[in-house]
Motif scaffolding. Structure first.
Motif, PDB file in Angstrom:
ATOM      1  N   TYR A 286     -11.711  -5.900   7.160  1.00 20.58           N
ATOM      2  CA  TYR A 286     -10.696  -6.471   8.035  1.00 20.58           C
ATOM      3  C   TYR A 286     -11.164  -6.412   9.597  1.00 20.58           C
ATOM      4  N   ASP A 287     -10.407  -7.256  10.211  1.00 24.22           N
ATOM      5  CA  ASP A 287     -10.978  -6.989  11.591  1.00 24.22           C
ATOM      6  C   ASP A 287     -10.183  -6.081  12.229  1.00 24.22           C
ATOM      7  N   MET A 288     -10.924  -5.238  13.267  1.00 26.65           N
ATOM      8  CA  MET A 288     -10.644  -3.902  13.776  1.00 26.65           C
ATOM      9  C   MET A 288      -9.197  -4.098  14.587  1.00 26.65           C
ATOM     10  N   GLN A 289      -8.287  -2.991  14.174  1.00 29.43           N
ATOM     11  CA  GLN A 289      -6.958  -2.759  14.919  1.00 29.43           C
ATOM     12  C   GLN A 289      -6.245  -4.020  14.189  1.00 29.43           C
ATOM     13  N   GLU A 290      -6.130  -4.326  13.099  1.00 32.21           N
ATOM     14  CA  GLU A 290      -5.454  -5.584  12.280  1.00 32.21           C
ATOM     15  C   GLU A 290      -4.199  -4.896  12.098  1.00 32.21           C
ATOM     16  N   PRO A 291      -3.069  -4.837  12.142  1.00 30.74           N
ATOM     17  CA  PRO A 291      -1.730  -4.358  11.589  1.00 30.74           C
ATOM     18  C   PRO A 291      -1.576  -4.788  10.068  1.00 30.74           C
ATOM     19  N   LEU A 292      -1.149  -3.851   9.425  1.00 29.42           N
ATOM     20  CA  LEU A 292      -0.846  -4.116   8.081  1.00 29.42           C
ATOM     21  C   LEU A 292       0.643  -3.949   7.707  1.00 29.42           C
ATOM     22  N   TYR A 293       0.938  -5.105   6.563  1.00 28.86           N
ATOM     23  CA  TYR A 293       2.369  -5.408   6.495  1.00 28.86           C
ATOM     24  C   TYR A 293       2.759  -5.276   4.866  1.00 28.86           C
ATOM     25  N   GLU A 294       4.014  -4.818   4.754  1.00 27.47           N
ATOM     26  CA  GLU A 294       4.366  -4.447   3.120  1.00 27.47           C
ATOM     27  C   GLU A 294       4.829  -5.704   2.768  1.00 27.47           C
ATOM     28  N   LEU A 295       4.301  -6.161   1.658  1.00 29.48           N
ATOM     29  CA  LEU A 295       4.908  -7.414   1.076  1.00 29.48           C
ATOM     30  C   LEU A 295       5.703  -7.103  -0.273  1.00 29.48           C
ATOM     31  N   VAL A 296       6.771  -7.416  -0.198  1.00 26.25           N
ATOM     32  CA  VAL A 296       7.690  -7.216  -1.319  1.00 26.25           C
ATOM     33  C   VAL A 296       8.144  -8.417  -2.235  1.00 26.25           C
ATOM     34  N   ILE A 297       7.795  -8.361  -3.612  1.00 29.51           N
ATOM     35  CA  ILE A 297       7.947  -9.464  -4.405  1.00 29.51           C
ATOM     36  C   ILE A 297       8.911  -9.121  -5.506  1.00 29.51           C
ATOM     37  N   LYS A 298      10.099  -9.832  -5.744  1.00 34.34           N
ATOM     38  CA  LYS A 298      10.923  -9.713  -6.774  1.00 34.34           C
ATOM     39  C   LYS A 298      10.703 -10.567  -7.810  1.00 34.34           C
ATOM     40  N   PRO A 299      10.746 -10.210  -9.175  1.00 37.16           N
ATOM     41  CA  PRO A 299      10.615 -11.015 -10.213  1.00 37.16           C
ATOM     42  C   PRO A 299      11.485 -12.042 -10.193  1.00 37.16           C
ATOM     43  N   SER A 300      11.123 -13.398 -10.755  1.00 40.71           N
ATOM     44  CA  SER A 300      12.041 -14.320 -10.819  1.00 40.71           C
ATOM     45  C   SER A 300      13.098 -14.167 -12.042  1.00 40.71           C
ATOM     46  N   ASN A 301      12.276 -13.584 -13.139  1.00 34.39           N
ATOM     47  CA  ASN A 301      13.200 -13.150 -14.172  1.00 34.39           C
ATOM     48  C   ASN A 301      12.918 -11.824 -14.557  1.00 34.39           C
ATOM     49  N   SER A 302      14.149 -10.962 -14.178  1.00 35.39           N
ATOM     50  CA  SER A 302      13.976  -9.400 -14.003  1.00 35.39           C
ATOM     51  C   SER A 302      13.576  -9.048 -15.591  1.00 35.39           C
ATOM     52  N   THR A 303      14.054  -9.811 -16.564  1.00 36.53           N
ATOM     53  CA  THR A 303      14.043  -9.225 -17.944  1.00 36.53           C
ATOM     54  C   THR A 303      12.564  -9.028 -18.384  1.00 36.53           C
ATOM     55  N   GLU A 304      11.557 -10.023 -17.628  1.00 33.75           N
ATOM     56  CA  GLU A 304      10.145  -9.955 -18.019  1.00 33.75           C
ATOM     57  C   GLU A 304       9.632  -8.902 -17.589  1.00 33.75           C
ATOM     58  N   ALA A 305      10.377  -8.013 -16.406  1.00 31.56           N
ATOM     59  CA  ALA A 305       9.519  -7.077 -15.898  1.00 31.56           C
ATOM     60  C   ALA A 305      10.064  -5.747 -16.274  1.00 31.56           C
ATOM     61  N   GLN A 306      11.162  -5.578 -17.090  1.00 31.00           N
ATOM     62  CA  GLN A 306      11.651  -4.410 -17.471  1.00 31.00           C
ATOM     63  C   GLN A 306      10.899  -3.432 -18.097  1.00 31.00           C
ATOM     64  N   ASP A 307       9.910  -3.979 -19.000  1.00 29.49           N
ATOM     65  CA  ASP A 307       9.019  -3.015 -19.756  1.00 29.49           C
ATOM     66  C   ASP A 307       7.744  -2.707 -18.993  1.00 29.49           C
ATOM     67  N   ILE A 308       7.549  -3.278 -17.764  1.00 32.71           N
ATOM     68  CA  ILE A 308       6.188  -2.879 -17.051  1.00 32.71           C
ATOM     69  C   ILE A 308       6.504  -1.274 -16.620  1.00 32.71           C
ATOM     70  N   LEU A 309       5.548  -0.608 -16.797  1.00 34.56           N
ATOM     71  CA  LEU A 309       5.324   0.661 -16.300  1.00 34.56           C
ATOM     72  C   LEU A 309       5.408   0.994 -14.664  1.00 34.56           C
ATOM     73  N   THR A 310       6.181   1.959 -14.268  1.00 35.37           N
ATOM     74  CA  THR A 310       6.427   2.127 -12.968  1.00 35.37           C
ATOM     75  C   THR A 310       5.149   2.920 -12.450  1.00 35.37           C
ATOM     76  N   LYS A 311       4.645   2.214 -11.296  1.00 39.21           N
ATOM     77  CA  LYS A 311       3.508   2.794 -10.603  1.00 39.21           C
ATOM     78  C   LYS A 311       2.310   2.082 -11.266  1.00 39.21           C
ATOM     79  N   SER A 312       2.235   1.192 -11.913  1.00 40.80           N
ATOM     80  CA  SER A 312       1.044   0.607 -12.692  1.00 40.80           C
ATOM     81  C   SER A 312       0.600  -0.430 -12.079  1.00 40.80           C
ATOM     82  N   THR A 313      -0.565  -0.919 -11.804  1.00 42.77           N
ATOM     83  CA  THR A 313      -1.119  -1.708 -10.953  1.00 42.77           C
ATOM     84  C   THR A 313      -0.931  -3.175 -11.523  1.00 42.77           C
ATOM     85  N   VAL A 314      -0.764  -4.006 -10.221  1.00 30.91           N
ATOM     86  CA  VAL A 314      -0.553  -5.361 -10.243  1.00 30.91           C
ATOM     87  C   VAL A 314      -1.422  -6.049  -9.208  1.00 30.91           C
TER      88      VAL A 314
END
Length: 318
Positions: A286-314
């Motif tokens: 990355y370029d030097m002194q480039e700030p970082l941002y947190e990107l939060v994405i919510k599943p469009s269909n929450s039922t599809e994500a219910q069985d995904i393990l917490t803290k797993s990598t996406v």
């Protein structure tokens, strides 16, 4: 032999370059869920644990039962106080019993006899004192006895009137207040008795059980930790240069490598992580002194994500 070693080294270099190029094409993130802590309100020992780590529970399910012997003792005391207060109030409303009234009537008869005797004695001495046949002191003594007998008779008549008509309204109100106070104490004990049962506050998955059977649970101590399955979201860290690619409300595709699945999601929020998280020379990609941002994405269909393990990598394609 040297040619073989050189060929292997070249092959590994090519594979490493390919892997690096593949990693560079995606942004790695984590599966997150809101967490919840279940605590006890009163002290007690763990008597039963009715769930295991990993279990899914519904709101109101019993997770554990505490042993609180002090509550049972206080309950017995409160029940006794309620019975006593109710009896006091009933007596204040309905007045004395038949036996009590009988005793008061007998007392009145005896006092009336004393009064009549004193009155007759006073009448006999009245003429004698006028003729100076007896000293004034003797007359005054009989007169005092007469007045005392009269006062006692008046008092017992008032007692009989009270028990026939009931006690004063103020005393009834006082007895009613004592009854209400006893009932309040009993209700407080019943509420404390319900706190023996540790209930699930929401639908959740049990992540951690902090105590074992027989251990002491203190008020406010976390007994269970869980995650809310309906609050699944994906969190990514992106540099400022890539923020423009993920506008709020945009629909994106999140890959779940361990399940080999893709889930559609919507960008819900973008916020700066903080100045301390700026990318410097330790991150040459990355370029030097480039700030970082947190990107939060919510599943469009929450039922599809219910069985995904917490803290797993996406992953998210750049």
């Amino acid at each position: 032999m040297k040619k073989i070693i050189s060929l292997v080294a070249i092959t590994l270099s090519i594979v490493a370059c390919n892997n690096k190029s593949e990693v560079a094409k995606v942004i790695q993130g984590k599966v997150e869920r809101d967490e919840i802590a279940v605590v006890g309100k009163i002290a007690g020992r763990i008597d039963q644990i009715l769930v295991h780590e990993g279990d899914f529970v519904k709101k109101g399910d019993t997770l554990a039962i505490l042993d609180i012997p002090e509550v049972e003792a206080k309950k017995t005391q409160a029940q006794g106080a309620v019975k006593s207060a109710e009896a006091q109030y009933d007596m204040s409303v309905h007045g004395a019993t038949a036996n009590q009234l009988k005793q008061l009537n007998a007392k009145k008869t005896a006092l009336n006899e004393q009064y009549q005797f004193a009155r007759k004695s006073l009448q006999r001495l009245d003429a004698m004192v006028k003729d100076s046949l007896i000293p004034q002191q003797q007359y005054d003594e009989v007169f005092a006895k007469y007045q005392g007998a009269q006062a006692q008779l008046i008092a017992v008549d008032a007692e009989i009137a009270d028990v026939k008509n009931g006690v004063r309204l103020e005393q009834q109100t006082m007895a009613l207040g004592q009854q209400d106070r006893a009932l309040g104490a009993l209700q407080e004990v019943k509420v404390a008795e319900k706190e023996r049962y540790i209930l699930a506050p929401q639908d959740m998955q049990i992540e951690t059980i902090t105590l074992k059977l027989g251990e002491l649970a203190l008020p406010g101590y976390t007994l269970f930790k869980g995650s809310l399955q309906t609050t699944t979201y994906f969190r990514f860290t992106i540099p400022e240069s890539e923020v423009k690619n993920y506008e709020k409300g945009k629909t994106v595709t999140v890959e779940v490598p361990y399940k080999k699945a893709a889930i559609a999601g919507v960008v819900q929020n973008i916020k700066q992580i903080g100045a301390y998280a700026n990318i410097s020379t330790a991150y040459p990609d990355y370029d030097m002194q480039e700030p970082l941002y947190e990107l939060v994405i919510k599943p469009s269909n929450s039922t599809e994500a219910q069985d995904i393990l917490t803290k797993s990598t996406v992953t998210l394609k750049r």
